[in-house]
Design a protein around this motif. Structure first.
Motif, PDB file in Angstrom:
ATOM      1  N   VAL A  66      -3.741   4.390  -4.647  1.00 31.60           N
ATOM      2  CA  VAL A  66      -3.247   5.030  -5.864  1.00 31.60           C
ATOM      3  C   VAL A  66      -2.812   6.461  -5.551  1.00 31.60           C
ATOM      4  CG1 VAL A  66      -5.582   5.767  -6.526  1.00 31.60           C
ATOM      5  CG2 VAL A  66      -3.790   5.551  -8.286  1.00 31.60           C
ATOM      6  N   ALA A  67      -1.764   6.891  -6.235  1.00 31.74           N
ATOM      7  CA  ALA A  67      -1.248   8.250  -6.056  1.00 31.74           C
ATOM      8  C   ALA A  67      -0.827   8.795  -7.412  1.00 31.74           C
ATOM      9  CB  ALA A  67      -0.067   8.255  -5.090  1.00 31.74           C
ATOM     10  N   THR A  68      -0.761  10.128  -7.497  1.00 34.22           N
ATOM     11  CA  THR A  68      -0.326  10.788  -8.732  1.00 34.22           C
ATOM     12  C   THR A  68       0.797  11.758  -8.398  1.00 34.22           C
ATOM     13  OG1 THR A  68      -2.565  10.641  -9.644  1.00 34.22           O
ATOM     14  CG2 THR A  68      -1.041  12.186 -10.701  1.00 34.22           C
ATOM     15  N   ALA A  69       1.931  11.566  -9.083  1.00 30.95           N
ATOM     16  CA  ALA A  69       3.084  12.439  -8.859  1.00 30.95           C
ATOM     17  C   ALA A  69       2.882  13.780  -9.560  1.00 30.95           C
ATOM     18  CB  ALA A  69       4.355  11.758  -9.373  1.00 30.95           C
ATOM     19  N   ASP A  70       3.747  14.753  -9.257  1.00 33.40           N
ATOM     20  CA  ASP A  70       3.638  16.086  -9.842  1.00 33.40           C
ATOM     21  C   ASP A  70       3.773  16.066 -11.363  1.00 33.40           C
ATOM     22  OD1 ASP A  70       3.320  17.077  -7.330  1.00 33.40           O
ATOM     23  OD2 ASP A  70       5.408  17.746  -7.098  1.00 33.40           O
ATOM     24  N   ASN A  71       4.505  15.080 -11.886  1.00 35.04           N
ATOM     25  CA  ASN A  71       4.694  15.001 -13.342  1.00 35.04           C
ATOM     26  C   ASN A  71       3.576  14.250 -14.045  1.00 35.04           C
ATOM     27  OD1 ASN A  71       5.215  12.401 -12.524  1.00 35.04           O
ATOM     28  ND2 ASN A  71       7.210  12.239 -13.537  1.00 35.04           N
ATOM     29  N   GLY A  72       2.504  13.876 -13.304  1.00 36.92           N
ATOM     30  CA  GLY A  72       1.361  13.192 -13.897  1.00 36.92           C
ATOM     31  C   GLY A  72       1.429  11.684 -13.833  1.00 36.92           C
ATOM     32  N   LEU A  73       2.530  11.129 -13.353  1.00 38.63           N
ATOM     33  CA  LEU A  73       2.675   9.678 -13.241  1.00 38.63           C
ATOM     34  C   LEU A  73       1.723   9.134 -12.182  1.00 38.63           C
ATOM     35  CD1 LEU A  73       4.475   7.166 -14.098  1.00 38.63           C
ATOM     36  CD2 LEU A  73       5.718   7.612 -11.970  1.00 38.63           C
ATOM     37  N   GLU A  74       0.871   8.180 -12.556  1.00 37.11           N
ATOM     38  CA  GLU A  74      -0.036   7.529 -11.613  1.00 37.11           C
ATOM     39  C   GLU A  74       0.534   6.163 -11.258  1.00 37.11           C
ATOM     40  OE1 GLU A  74      -4.752   7.348 -11.532  1.00 37.11           O
ATOM     41  OE2 GLU A  74      -3.947   5.700 -12.755  1.00 37.11           O
ATOM     42  N   TYR A  75       0.521   5.834  -9.972  1.00 38.49           N
ATOM     43  CA  TYR A  75       1.092   4.561  -9.551  1.00 38.49           C
ATOM     44  C   TYR A  75       0.358   4.064  -8.324  1.00 38.49           C
ATOM     45  CZ  TYR A  75       3.495   7.774  -6.355  1.00 38.49           C
ATOM     46  OH  TYR A  75       3.774   8.748  -5.430  1.00 38.49           O
ATOM     47  N   GLY A  76       0.450   2.759  -8.086  1.00 35.40           N
ATOM     48  CA  GLY A  76      -0.244   2.187  -6.942  1.00 35.40           C
ATOM     49  C   GLY A  76      -0.260   0.679  -7.003  1.00 35.40           C
ATOM     50  N   GLY A  77      -1.269   0.089  -6.394  1.00 31.93           N
ATOM     51  CA  GLY A  77      -1.402  -1.355  -6.356  1.00 31.93           C
ATOM     52  C   GLY A  77      -2.858  -1.737  -6.216  1.00 31.93           C
ATOM     53  N   ARG A  78      -3.118  -3.023  -6.363  1.00 35.25           N
ATOM     54  CA  ARG A  78      -4.499  -3.511  -6.226  1.00 35.25           C
ATOM     55  C   ARG A  78      -4.479  -4.925  -5.681  1.00 35.25           C
ATOM     56  NH1 ARG A  78      -7.726  -2.401 -11.290  1.00 35.25           N
ATOM     57  NH2 ARG A  78      -7.700  -0.362 -10.268  1.00 35.25           N
ATOM     58  N   VAL A  79      -5.391  -5.201  -4.749  1.00 36.63           N
ATOM     59  CA  VAL A  79      -5.573  -6.552  -4.249  1.00 36.63           C
ATOM     60  C   VAL A  79      -7.062  -6.865  -4.250  1.00 36.63           C
ATOM     61  CG1 VAL A  79      -5.613  -5.795  -1.836  1.00 36.63           C
ATOM     62  CG2 VAL A  79      -5.075  -8.180  -2.375  1.00 36.63           C
ATOM     63  N   ARG A  80      -7.409  -8.065  -4.737  1.00 38.82           N
ATOM     64  CA  ARG A  80      -8.804  -8.513  -4.717  1.00 38.82           C
ATOM     65  C   ARG A  80      -8.887  -9.745  -3.828  1.00 38.82           C
ATOM     66  NH1 ARG A  80     -12.165  -9.889 -10.132  1.00 38.82           N
ATOM     67  NH2 ARG A  80     -11.117 -11.898 -10.000  1.00 38.82           N
ATOM     68  N   MET A  81      -9.553  -9.592  -2.685  1.00 34.19           N
ATOM     69  CA  MET A  81      -9.655 -10.669  -1.702  1.00 34.19           C
ATOM     70  C   MET A  81     -11.010 -11.359  -1.814  1.00 34.19           C
ATOM     71  SD  MET A  81      -8.001  -8.514   1.467  1.00 34.19           S
ATOM     72  CE  MET A  81      -8.998  -7.068   1.062  1.00 34.19           C
ATOM     73  N   ARG A  82     -10.993 -12.689  -1.632  1.00 34.97           N
ATOM     74  CA  ARG A  82     -12.207 -13.482  -1.773  1.00 34.97           C
ATOM     75  C   ARG A  82     -12.413 -14.374  -0.553  1.00 34.97           C
ATOM     76  NH1 ARG A  82     -11.361 -16.770  -7.237  1.00 34.97           N
ATOM     77  NH2 ARG A  82      -9.677 -17.607  -5.948  1.00 34.97           N
ATOM     78  N   ALA A  83     -13.671 -14.505  -0.128  1.00 36.16           N
ATOM     79  CA  ALA A  83     -14.013 -15.536   0.842  1.00 36.16           C
ATOM     80  C   ALA A  83     -13.941 -16.868   0.110  1.00 36.16           C
ATOM     81  CB  ALA A  83     -15.419 -15.304   1.387  1.00 36.16           C
ATOM     82  N   ALA A  84     -13.221 -17.848   0.682  1.00 30.78           N
ATOM     83  CA  ALA A  84     -12.970 -19.097  -0.025  1.00 30.78           C
ATOM     84  C   ALA A  84     -13.194 -20.296   0.880  1.00 30.78           C
ATOM     85  CB  ALA A  84     -11.535 -19.124  -0.558  1.00 30.78           C
ATOM     86  N   ASN A  85     -13.361 -21.472   0.264  1.00 28.83           N
ATOM     87  CA  ASN A  85     -13.520 -22.705   1.015  1.00 28.83           C
ATOM     88  C   ASN A  85     -12.172 -23.248   1.451  1.00 28.83           C
ATOM     89  OD1 ASN A  85     -16.310 -22.773   0.742  1.00 28.83           O
ATOM     90  ND2 ASN A  85     -16.187 -23.828  -1.218  1.00 28.83           N
ATOM     91  N   GLY A  86     -12.109 -23.805   2.646  1.00 34.43           N
ATOM     92  CA  GLY A  86     -10.913 -24.486   3.121  1.00 34.43           C
ATOM     93  C   GLY A  86     -11.219 -25.947   3.372  1.00 34.43           C
ATOM     94  N   ALA A  87     -10.314 -26.641   4.042  1.00 37.15           N
ATOM     95  CA  ALA A  87     -10.517 -28.056   4.332  1.00 37.15           C
ATOM     96  C   ALA A  87     -11.585 -28.224   5.416  1.00 37.15           C
ATOM     97  CB  ALA A  87      -9.207 -28.679   4.789  1.00 37.15           C
ATOM     98  N   GLY A  88     -12.455 -29.223   5.241  1.00 35.05           N
ATOM     99  CA  GLY A  88     -13.493 -29.478   6.226  1.00 35.05           C
ATOM    100  C   GLY A  88     -14.422 -28.299   6.382  1.00 35.05           C
ATOM    101  N   ASN A  89     -14.615 -27.838   7.613  1.00 40.26           N
ATOM    102  CA  ASN A  89     -15.482 -26.694   7.882  1.00 40.26           C
ATOM    103  C   ASN A  89     -14.719 -25.383   7.981  1.00 40.26           C
ATOM    104  OD1 ASN A  89     -17.929 -28.157   8.007  1.00 40.26           O
ATOM    105  ND2 ASN A  89     -17.437 -28.845  10.086  1.00 40.26           N
ATOM    106  N   VAL A  90     -13.452 -25.417   7.647  1.00 38.91           N
ATOM    107  CA  VAL A  90     -12.616 -24.219   7.737  1.00 38.91           C
ATOM    108  C   VAL A  90     -12.903 -23.302   6.549  1.00 38.91           C
ATOM    109  CG1 VAL A  90     -10.267 -23.321   7.781  1.00 38.91           C
ATOM    110  CG2 VAL A  90     -10.820 -25.455   8.977  1.00 38.91           C
TER     111      VAL A  90
END
Length: 385
Positions: A66-90
């Protein structure tokens, strides 16, 4: 027309939120997340040879540049990663949140992979995920492997607007909060499509042109606190197949409303979600209305939270043995205690009783009684950072 209108509104929101940002700003990267480990003992009438004990766990990491510009605008991104089940033992990793955002005095714009408005902001009662004795703790998942799990109403694990839990790529606009009120609207071209997945086909099911709109309200009056939410979601159904052989489904139309009231260390509240025949095969002669209502209460005493909850859900149920369709109803009674060991670390003990009733007969279900009663005792330890 609807696509053009929503897309145009999103463009206007982007322009309004952005303004004129000046020099490039350095990003701050925030890292957080949560995890749980659960152990459960299950006793049910129709256990069908399943285990009585089982473990489950989940680990998620959230990264927010996240960042904030001089004019007060806040912008950025977000990612939420999860440990998940795959096929077989993967074992694999996935991401159920991955979006960019802009915040300004004109509101917030989010664009990318994210759940719907009512799933993110809708109130289901005071006992939210992580509070032992609440409905959102993975509890009924411990019935997996039994016929009962297959027969549960569609609304048992879907507390809010029908497709709000879908993480299809979408655009969300949130208004500024004024006098405790905040509104929002979202648009999803196609459910099931997230990240770089693009699905323009009209013959493989799901919903398209999904719009969700609603508002939340929070405030305090003396020693009382109030929180409320209401959302409506609608969209078109997509056929599965082409021509005369295609399966056609009912359109999406769903509402969700919730209310919490607190005084001191005590809270009480609940919610109701109604989705009618959303997503049902149009050829079905039986179409039990899909709904769920929840009521709960909790009391906080130092590091302890005592909670109790009741929910009733209804929908069609399909026999896993014969494919016969009939109305089903599930009632879930829950109670629990949660103890805060240290900041960000809790453990809880929960008891749940499930009563499943179906209008199908033993013959309809291939000679097996479809009704069931189940007792679930669960220990739930959580970490939040």
């Amino acid at each position: 027309m609807k696509r053009s209108l929503v897309t145009g509104c999103a463009a206007v929101a982007i322009i309004a939120c952005s303004g004129m940002a000046s020099a490039q700003t350095k990003f701050e990267v925030k890292i957080g997340g949560d995890a749980f480990f659960q152990g459960a003992y299950v006793e049910q009438d129709r256990d069908e040879g399943t285990r009585s004990t089982e473990f489950a766990n989940r680990f998620r990491v959230i990264v927010t540049p996240v960042a904030t510009a001089d004019n007060g605008l806040e912008y950025g991104g977000r990612v939420r990663m999860r440990a998940a089940n795959g096929a077989g033992n993967v074992r694999t990793m996935d991401a159920d949140r991955a979006f960019i955002f802009v915040n300004s005095g004109f509101g917030t714009l989010q664009a990318g992979t994210i759940n719907g408005l009512s799933d993110e902001f809708g109130i289901i009662g005071p006992n939210v995920e992580g509070i032992a004795g609440g409905p959102d703790n993975n509890t009924v998942e411990f019935l997996t492997g039994s016929q009962t799990y297959s027969l549960l109403p569609t609304t048992t694990n879907n507390f809010r607007a029908f497709a709000s839990g879908d993480v299809g790529t979408k655009v969300i606009y949130l208004t500024p909060t004024i006098a405790g009120f905040q509104g929002g609207v979202s648009y999803t071209p196609r459910t099931g499509d997230s990240h770089t997945s693009i699905n323009r086909r009209q013959d493989n099911g799901g919903f398209q042109d999904v719009v969700e709109a609603g508002a939340t309200y929070t405030n305090e009056f003396g020693g009382f606190s109030v929180a409320a939410s209401a959302f409506y979601q609608f969209g078109d159904a997509v056929d599965d197949g082409v021509g005369a052989a295609a399966t056609r489904f009912e359109k999406l139309s769903s509402v969700h409303a919730g209310l919490n009231v607190g005084y001191g260390d005590f809270k009480i509240g609940g919610s109701y979600a109604y989705s009618g025949d959303s997503g049902y095969d149009k050829s079905l002669t039986v179409k039990e209305k899909q709904d769920i209502w929840i009521v709960g209460a909790q009391y906080a005493a130092g590091p302890f939270i005592l909670a109790a909850n009741y929910s009733q859900s209804r929908s069609n149920g399909t026999s896993p043995n014969t494919g016969f369709v009939a109305p089903v109803k599930a009632e879930l009674y829950q109670a629990g205690v949660t103890y805060t060991i240290a900041p960000g670390l809790t453990t809880g003990l929960e008891y749940s009783y499930l009563d499943l009733d179906s209008k199908m007969t033993t013959v309809d279900n291939g000679g097996i009684n479809p009704d069931d009663r189940a007792h679930i005792i669960m220990i739930d330890t959580r970490l939040a950072f």
